[in-house]
Design a protein around this motif. Sequence first.
Motif, PDB file in Angstrom:
ATOM      1  N   TRP B  24       0.176  40.022 -44.351  1.00 32.16           N
ATOM      2  CA  TRP B  24       1.186  40.445 -45.365  1.00 32.16           C
ATOM      3  C   TRP B  24       1.830  41.788 -45.293  1.00 32.16           C
ATOM      4  O   TRP B  24       2.955  41.825 -45.753  1.00 32.16           O
ATOM      5  CB  TRP B  24      -0.113  40.388 -46.867  1.00 32.16           C
ATOM      6  CG  TRP B  24      -0.462  39.184 -47.129  1.00 32.16           C
ATOM      7  CD1 TRP B  24      -1.766  38.809 -47.245  1.00 32.16           C
ATOM      8  CD2 TRP B  24       0.269  38.070 -47.523  1.00 32.16           C
ATOM      9  NE1 TRP B  24      -1.964  37.489 -47.677  1.00 32.16           N
ATOM     10  CE2 TRP B  24      -0.642  36.984 -47.915  1.00 32.16           C
ATOM     11  CE3 TRP B  24       1.646  37.724 -47.700  1.00 32.16           C
ATOM     12  CZ2 TRP B  24      -0.217  35.762 -48.277  1.00 32.16           C
ATOM     13  CZ3 TRP B  24       1.986  36.307 -48.138  1.00 32.16           C
ATOM     14  CH2 TRP B  24       1.037  35.538 -48.348  1.00 32.16           C
ATOM     15  N   LEU B  27       4.820  40.892 -43.212  1.00 31.13           N
ATOM     16  CA  LEU B  27       5.505  40.016 -43.981  1.00 31.13           C
ATOM     17  C   LEU B  27       6.405  40.978 -44.788  1.00 31.13           C
ATOM     18  O   LEU B  27       7.677  40.934 -45.120  1.00 31.13           O
ATOM     19  CB  LEU B  27       4.930  38.835 -44.870  1.00 31.13           C
ATOM     20  CG  LEU B  27       5.915  37.706 -45.223  1.00 31.13           C
ATOM     21  CD1 LEU B  27       6.499  37.158 -44.021  1.00 31.13           C
ATOM     22  CD2 LEU B  27       4.970  36.877 -45.914  1.00 31.13           C
ATOM     23  N   LEU B  30       9.012  43.291 -43.008  1.00 32.02           N
ATOM     24  CA  LEU B  30      10.199  42.326 -42.715  1.00 32.02           C
ATOM     25  C   LEU B  30      10.930  42.099 -43.965  1.00 32.02           C
ATOM     26  O   LEU B  30      12.103  42.372 -43.895  1.00 32.02           O
ATOM     27  CB  LEU B  30       9.573  40.977 -42.118  1.00 32.02           C
ATOM     28  CG  LEU B  30      10.757  39.679 -41.846  1.00 32.02           C
ATOM     29  CD1 LEU B  30      11.248  40.411 -40.227  1.00 32.02           C
ATOM     30  CD2 LEU B  30      10.333  38.439 -41.762  1.00 32.02           C
ATOM     31  N   LEU B  31      10.627  41.772 -45.095  1.00 27.50           N
ATOM     32  CA  LEU B  31      11.131  41.529 -46.234  1.00 27.50           C
ATOM     33  C   LEU B  31      12.139  42.717 -46.701  1.00 27.50           C
ATOM     34  O   LEU B  31      13.258  42.974 -47.093  1.00 27.50           O
ATOM     35  CB  LEU B  31      10.477  40.836 -47.446  1.00 27.50           C
ATOM     36  CG  LEU B  31       9.971  39.494 -47.223  1.00 27.50           C
ATOM     37  CD1 LEU B  31       8.927  39.014 -48.233  1.00 27.50           C
ATOM     38  CD2 LEU B  31      11.131  38.738 -46.939  1.00 27.50           C
ATOM     39  N   VAL B  33      12.698  45.383 -44.843  1.00 31.19           N
ATOM     40  CA  VAL B  33      13.902  45.804 -43.929  1.00 31.19           C
ATOM     41  C   VAL B  33      15.176  44.657 -44.241  1.00 31.19           C
ATOM     42  O   VAL B  33      16.101  45.277 -44.468  1.00 31.19           O
ATOM     43  CB  VAL B  33      13.397  45.606 -42.511  1.00 31.19           C
ATOM     44  CG1 VAL B  33      14.672  45.636 -41.634  1.00 31.19           C
ATOM     45  CG2 VAL B  33      12.378  46.496 -41.967  1.00 31.19           C
ATOM     46  N   LEU B  34      14.745  43.359 -44.363  1.00 32.10           N
ATOM     47  CA  LEU B  34      15.987  42.504 -44.768  1.00 32.10           C
ATOM     48  C   LEU B  34      16.627  43.157 -46.048  1.00 32.10           C
ATOM     49  O   LEU B  34      17.803  43.061 -46.131  1.00 32.10           O
ATOM     50  CB  LEU B  34      15.320  41.182 -44.739  1.00 32.10           C
ATOM     51  CG  LEU B  34      14.940  40.481 -43.348  1.00 32.10           C
ATOM     52  CD1 LEU B  34      14.520  39.029 -43.843  1.00 32.10           C
ATOM     53  CD2 LEU B  34      16.218  40.619 -42.403  1.00 32.10           C
ATOM     54  N   GLY B  35      15.828  43.446 -46.989  1.00 33.01           N
ATOM     55  CA  GLY B  35      16.269  43.646 -48.225  1.00 33.01           C
ATOM     56  C   GLY B  35      17.239  44.841 -48.346  1.00 33.01           C
ATOM     57  O   GLY B  35      18.283  44.989 -48.808  1.00 33.01           O
TER      58      GLY B  35
ATOM     59  N   PHE C 310      20.160  33.771 -42.125  1.00 34.03           N
ATOM     60  CA  PHE C 310      20.576  34.661 -42.970  1.00 34.03           C
ATOM     61  C   PHE C 310      21.312  35.916 -42.465  1.00 34.03           C
ATOM     62  O   PHE C 310      22.267  36.363 -42.768  1.00 34.03           O
ATOM     63  CB  PHE C 310      19.205  35.081 -43.848  1.00 34.03           C
ATOM     64  CG  PHE C 310      19.373  36.542 -44.397  1.00 34.03           C
ATOM     65  CD1 PHE C 310      19.923  36.506 -45.818  1.00 34.03           C
ATOM     66  CD2 PHE C 310      18.850  37.572 -43.788  1.00 34.03           C
ATOM     67  CE1 PHE C 310      19.877  37.525 -46.524  1.00 34.03           C
ATOM     68  CE2 PHE C 310      18.758  38.840 -44.716  1.00 34.03           C
ATOM     69  CZ  PHE C 310      19.412  38.596 -45.935  1.00 34.03           C
ATOM     70  N   VAL C 316      24.510  41.350 -42.583  1.00 39.86           N
ATOM     71  CA  VAL C 316      23.358  42.136 -42.402  1.00 39.86           C
ATOM     72  C   VAL C 316      23.347  42.673 -40.740  1.00 39.86           C
ATOM     73  O   VAL C 316      23.469  43.779 -40.529  1.00 39.86           O
ATOM     74  CB  VAL C 316      21.912  41.699 -42.506  1.00 39.86           C
ATOM     75  CG1 VAL C 316      20.850  42.662 -42.117  1.00 39.86           C
ATOM     76  CG2 VAL C 316      21.792  41.501 -44.148  1.00 39.86           C
ATOM     77  N   PHE C 333      18.163  35.896 -49.601  1.00 36.32           N
ATOM     78  CA  PHE C 333      16.995  36.609 -49.361  1.00 36.32           C
ATOM     79  C   PHE C 333      15.961  36.280 -50.157  1.00 36.32           C
ATOM     80  O   PHE C 333      14.514  36.095 -49.981  1.00 36.32           O
ATOM     81  CB  PHE C 333      17.302  38.011 -49.747  1.00 36.32           C
ATOM     82  CG  PHE C 333      16.163  38.943 -49.659  1.00 36.32           C
ATOM     83  CD1 PHE C 333      15.714  39.481 -48.399  1.00 36.32           C
ATOM     84  CD2 PHE C 333      15.616  39.496 -51.016  1.00 36.32           C
ATOM     85  CE1 PHE C 333      14.692  40.420 -48.422  1.00 36.32           C
ATOM     86  CE2 PHE C 333      14.610  40.165 -51.041  1.00 36.32           C
ATOM     87  CZ  PHE C 333      13.979  40.689 -49.671  1.00 36.32           C
ATOM     88  N   PHE C 389      15.623  43.670 -34.949  1.00 35.53           N
ATOM     89  CA  PHE C 389      15.545  44.341 -35.895  1.00 35.53           C
ATOM     90  C   PHE C 389      15.337  45.893 -35.981  1.00 35.53           C
ATOM     91  O   PHE C 389      15.650  46.617 -36.891  1.00 35.53           O
ATOM     92  CB  PHE C 389      14.031  43.905 -36.759  1.00 35.53           C
ATOM     93  CG  PHE C 389      13.956  42.646 -37.454  1.00 35.53           C
ATOM     94  CD1 PHE C 389      14.790  42.444 -38.749  1.00 35.53           C
ATOM     95  CD2 PHE C 389      13.475  41.656 -36.860  1.00 35.53           C
ATOM     96  CE1 PHE C 389      14.906  41.153 -38.891  1.00 35.53           C
ATOM     97  CE2 PHE C 389      13.788  40.242 -37.426  1.00 35.53           C
ATOM     98  CZ  PHE C 389      14.374  40.151 -38.477  1.00 35.53           C
ATOM     99  N   LEU C 392      18.335  47.928 -36.996  1.00 33.26           N
ATOM    100  CA  LEU C 392      18.510  47.808 -38.374  1.00 33.26           C
ATOM    101  C   LEU C 392      17.669  48.876 -39.085  1.00 33.26           C
ATOM    102  O   LEU C 392      17.882  49.686 -40.049  1.00 33.26           O
ATOM    103  CB  LEU C 392      18.046  46.426 -39.031  1.00 33.26           C
ATOM    104  CG  LEU C 392      18.591  45.744 -39.999  1.00 33.26           C
ATOM    105  CD1 LEU C 392      20.194  45.619 -39.772  1.00 33.26           C
ATOM    106  CD2 LEU C 392      17.918  44.503 -40.263  1.00 33.26           C
ATOM    107  N   VAL C 393      16.277  49.045 -38.623  1.00 37.11           N
ATOM    108  CA  VAL C 393      15.250  49.909 -39.248  1.00 37.11           C
ATOM    109  C   VAL C 393      15.682  51.272 -38.945  1.00 37.11           C
ATOM    110  O   VAL C 393      15.778  52.299 -39.510  1.00 37.11           O
ATOM    111  CB  VAL C 393      13.748  49.750 -38.417  1.00 37.11           C
ATOM    112  CG1 VAL C 393      12.872  50.511 -39.042  1.00 37.11           C
ATOM    113  CG2 VAL C 393      13.576  48.158 -38.938  1.00 37.11           C
ATOM    114  N   ILE C 396      18.496  52.429 -41.139  1.00 36.07           N
ATOM    115  CA  ILE C 396      17.935  52.772 -42.255  1.00 36.07           C
ATOM    116  C   ILE C 396      17.419  54.021 -42.538  1.00 36.07           C
ATOM    117  O   ILE C 396      17.715  54.692 -43.452  1.00 36.07           O
ATOM    118  CB  ILE C 396      17.104  51.594 -42.760  1.00 36.07           C
ATOM    119  CG1 ILE C 396      17.771  50.405 -43.217  1.00 36.07           C
ATOM    120  CG2 ILE C 396      16.323  51.945 -44.025  1.00 36.07           C
ATOM    121  CD1 ILE C 396      17.034  48.972 -43.330  1.00 36.07           C
TER     122      ILE C 396
END
Lengths: 163, 194, 671
Positions: B24, B27, B30-31, B33-35, C310, C316, C333, C389, C392-393, C396
């Motif tokens: 969790w 997950l 990940l969400l 970061v995507l968000g 996505f 993104v 999303f 990723f 991306l991180v 941010i």
Amino acid sequence: MSKPFHIVLFLVLLFVSLAAHPSPVLAQQATPSDDEVNAIARQLFCPVCENTPLDVCPTEACRQWRELIRQMLAEGRSEEEIIRYFVDNYGARVLAEPPRQGVNWIFYLVPPLAFLTGLFLLGRGFYDWRQKARQAAAQASPPSPAAADEYAARLEEELRKRR
Amino acid sequence: MTDHPPASPVSRRSVPLWAQILVWGFLLGLLVVLGIGLARVQRPVIAVGRAVPDFTLPLYEGYEYEGLRQVRLSDLRGRVVLVNFWASWCKPCESEAADLEAAWRLYQPTGQVVFLGVDYVDTPLEGLSYLVKFDITYPNGPDMGSRISAIFNREMGVPETYFIDRQGILRYIKIGPFASLAEIQAILDPLLER
Amino acid sequence: MLIYFGFGILVLSFLLALFASGAAAYGYFARAAAWVESSRRAMQLTFPLITLAVVSLVYLLVTGHYEVKYVYTVTSDSMPLYLKITALWGGQAGSLLFWSWLLSAFASAVTLRRWERDREFLPWVVVVTAVTLAFFLSLSVFFENPFDRWWLLPGGEAVGAMFQPAGSGAAFPPDGRGLNPLLRHPGMIIHPPMLYLGFVSFVIPYAFAMAALVTGRSDDRWIRITRRWTLVAWLFLSLGLVLGMRWAYDVLGWGGYWGWDPVENAALMPWLIGTPFLHTTIIQEKRGVFKQLNMALIILTYLMVIIGTFLTRSGVLSSVHAFAQSAIGPMFFAFIALTAILSFALLIRRWNDLKGEIILDRLLSREALFLLAAVVFLSVFFIVAYGVFSPLVYEIVTNQKITFGPPWYERATAPLLGLLMLLMGVAPLSAWGYSNARTLGRAIWKPALPTALVPLALAWLGIRNPIALTGFTLVGFVLFVTLYEYGRGVRGRMKANRETVFQALGRLFVRNRRRYGGYLIHVAMVVMAVGILGIELFQSETQRSLAIGDEIELGGYTLRYDSLARFPYTDGRLVTRAELSVYQDGRFLVTLAPRYDLYPDGQPMTIPGIYSTLADDLYVVLVNWENPLASQTPFKVYHNPLVNWLWIGSLIFIGGMILTAWPPKEREREG
């Protein structure tokens, strides 16, 4: 009239101020070839377009950067100096991979660690299964041969018969 | 293929807690970061009405600000600041260069407005030729490491111009070139009256 | 009129998909078979309906109805017919409709099967596919409507909308903007559909896996039913990837085929999980173990399919391949979050039921090696995902951009890919269940003997690069093992059934299609590896400005620059075309014509001239970005050794896949 002079003066000052040793102007050489320029450009990424190496980037901006590399090579600057100049001016994104310093090491350490973790978990799994199998063998009757791949087994059989 | 005997009863041990937390957590991470990534794409990094984070712009030789080789945004409090991003390789920038310079010559005598030209990912040689070519006189300098453009816009596309009021608050964003001197005036004048 | 018809159909299909998912779920809980049957019919009806919408859009594209915004953005009068048709998937709105269409085709096809034994799966398969379909259709209906048309506002601004905004008038542009030049390539016909097919068809095994989880059937029925679907999905995905490589090689003009670009990686990620899934499901069928792993893998594969979609469609990740920024992000999303949370929650709930009795005490048994290979694959997947990723991180957190380029990926993945090749060689030799070092050693020494000659031969040829020596040796090992396996099978059959060599080989494939077809795929993989090793390790390049008559030498070839011509082409682009004669040892071989096309919108396209042999490719680019003049024309020449084997390998691969996935004749079908 004074403008071109201005530019030359600026560039000389710039290069002198950036150079580690103050002799580059003396170390003039013939115009560097395309291959020499590309050898460095290949290690850099275009700072404006996404994910395009500088040596094959077709934009006008990239052409200028390649000329800048040529210029700096002609000034006798080393590969490391040129790359450092690009990083200082345009940020770490021009490098093909994150600079290896400080926190960035996680980008280099995590991948092998992930694989090793996977191996470790697998190894532990095997260990557990072995223990379990041993216990089962101790308790139960002799294990029946696990004949799943009958086809392979039959092949083996036939091959054995031939000998 | 053979059929397997039904699995013999196994211990009713469920997914261990640490594994559940791990799954969790991953997950969720990940969400998140995507968000956040998505939110950044959908929203500009800095919005009108917000204070602009401080930055320091090194200046090209001959394009100093009051004799200084670099200028800090926070030192300009009390004056309206126009930050223009441009590059020598940018064609649309050329169409607004004359208007910007004309505006600068109009407002410079008042001492109430500062223009800052930020040369976005450019080579100094080409950048300086551009400044000479369009006879630009206001302070200009390179965006070292793309740090200043990162404050204003994640996906910088030159030209872009940002208007900051006397309190350091972003008041107007212009994407693309100005069409005329009047357009610049129409944005600057109300800011000066505040 | 057709515009409103098309849109109406879309809305209708959307409602139908919603109804299907609701009816199926209700039918399951209320034990009302009629409702389930109704949902199945509704699902089947979506396919002809969406087909009508697609046909309408294609008609609008082909006939140049530029008052439709989508038609305007992706076609123009000067484009050839095949490009006008393929423009269906050339832009965001059209390709979303195309997605929905493929999805409805697969979903309808799967509901057509006979369900006698697995009736309880049906409602949940319908729910999963219908919800997915409803989601993609809702994107078309609410955000990216391909039937939006142009309206002229009183202020003179043109907007795209379905219905007339107040006070506006209809706008009829005389010509369209045309397709992005990068997409104007025959590869456009086949590459995107293959990739989409690969993506979409993974929905089917996922839907069955979900159905198995919900209904609590913990046996391997779902795997047996979807085995062929998974193979087909994997085939299409692999083909899509290979075709994408070839396209990049032919069109992008940078001498390579794979740039580890985020969007390429987004397509690779599902493949990196789908491949071990394909293998571990075999173990579940044979030995009844790894039920939990297989569930987790199919969920992850499907998640990667939608996350990849996505990432590339929401803006993104910015990349050369990405679609323009779009409003579909938040909706997408939410869909990802919902799918991920529900799938994992369900898996965790059923975790105990999926517990198989794992008896994997032999480290060298085939299932153990398969498991090891799965761990390696998942590690490669993790690395690629990490590389996608991390920027991306990083951005941010620090507000600074950072690049993960080819060197990073290659260094991180190369040793693991080598290990996979080793496993590809060893695993077929080990037996299910009972292999140990002695039996494996007995099997391995025969193919290992000729393998030992490979590095010696290479060293004799003068190759000293340790990576090349290791790589080619591994390639040799897999090849010899596979040959040995075929040989063993053929000899066994010849002896037992008194067949000739060819009969035996043929029967071998017929009787154990998956096994021997699978070996063929292994051969294809290592043949592709030959090409990859060749270009990665031995590529050389040079760039120089030539005057007419000048010569340039590379990799044993001599190129003479003969002429330069510049002329407008019928579709408005300005073509600059150079001709060079290629000589080897003073012998004339071929005339190459690299060129670059300047499109009216200012976008250049660099088309290389390629001379291809089994040993190497000579790849010449007219370096348009350096302002070529006839007197001083800059050329960049690449010498790409062995790269052709990459494409030969992919052809073998297709053959192996078709052999493996071809539906068996009725009598071969297992009970």
